[in-house]
Design an enzyme around this catalytic site. Sequence first.
Site, mmCIF file in Angstrom:
data_model
loop_
_atom_site.group_PDB
_atom_site.id
_atom_site.type_symbol
_atom_site.label_atom_id
_atom_site.label_comp_id
_atom_site.label_asym_id
_atom_site.label_seq_id
_atom_site.Cartn_x
_atom_site.Cartn_y
_atom_site.Cartn_z
ATOM 1 N N GLY A 169 0.827 -1.194 0.000
ATOM 2 C CA GLY A 169 0.000 0.000 0.000
ATOM 3 C C GLY A 169 0.864 1.248 0.000
ATOM 4 N N CYS A 170 0.237 2.376 -0.295
ATOM 5 C CA CYS A 170 0.993 3.633 -0.391
ATOM 6 C C CYS A 170 1.525 4.064 0.975
ATOM 7 C CB CYS A 170 0.135 4.716 -1.037
ATOM 8 S SG CYS A 170 -1.527 4.900 -0.337
ATOM 9 N N TYR A 171 0.643 4.153 1.958
ATOM 10 C CA TYR A 171 1.108 4.505 3.309
ATOM 11 C C TYR A 171 2.150 3.505 3.836
ATOM 12 C CZ TYR A 171 -2.299 8.245 4.421
ATOM 13 O OH TYR A 171 -3.018 9.421 4.474
#
Length: 347
Positions: A150-152
């Site tokens: 995921g991005c985070y």
Amino acid sequence: MYLHVGIIGANGYSGIELIRHIQQHPNVTLNLIVSNSTSGKLITELYPHLQNIYEEQLQTLDVESIADQVDLLFFATPSRVSKDWIPAFMEKGIKCIDLSGDFRLKSAADYQKWYKAEHTNGAYLQEAAYGLCEVFAEDIAQSKLIANPGCYPTAALLALIPMVEQKLVSTNSIIIDGKSGASGAGRNPSLATHFGEINENVKAYKLGQHQHIPEIEQVLSEVNGEPVQVTFSTHLIPMTRGILCTIYLDLLEEKTTADILSVYENYYEGAPFVRVRPEGTWPATKEVYGSNFCDIGVLVDERTGKLTVVSVIDNVVKGASGQAIQNMNLLCGWDIQTGLNQIPVYP
């Protein structure tokens, strides 16, 4: 080696970024783009900036016809979609890189708890390699199914792993303050990302409930060898692209900023997409805009004994499509920078 690839979910932001990067990749041909919701339309009807560059028609998702055209598929679909389609393609020998959250968690029970859906292909959860390229390159290179982070988690884990793996910080009080631009919510319109809601506004969301919490904890627990829990707070800020994570840690022994910088520089030596900032400087999202870089800055507050780590990425590139291309490069034995050498866009 030359690769024929396809994109499932090519009509979203991650899909369109995949097209941008694949068009610049010397070893890859994009054979097809798929989107059930916009099937039959030319991609230029949705994204006019592709005129005279890539003008293909979006197709319907069909296993039999697609499998004959590609060696590898990127799934740039929302969560709860790819889990029902990837096994069928893998049975036909197609390698898959999933940009959604469907294969990141190893536990089907955790997936159901955090993604609010049953995972009926639990065996593939164990088979998938977690695609954090700078940390799990060997696993990625040997896998046929890659779960793109995921991005985070990409921003947070790249900032945390050198400290946690080398047991330099307490794992009982990790605080991650994350901020993301609106593109992280995707292209579908919603009240949460309406201009009137986000303009001149910063707001917290999904506190204690964000689906990236178990992903971050799973990876940190693996590199630590013992369970790790984190406090993770997310905020939506009025910009298009970018993630900034400010992370607060308790050092287990006395260290200087120079000591900690040395740890990061050694850990990411040979990792061209992680840039460690010199002492006294901290990164900003604009400085990685449109690129596959993750920039990291650190500060040891000698007065309090706390360590602050700041990590920034472009959420649609390093946090999604760029990292997916990097994973493909690892999978094929190519230089990981192939097709990803774009300088950040500034200003």
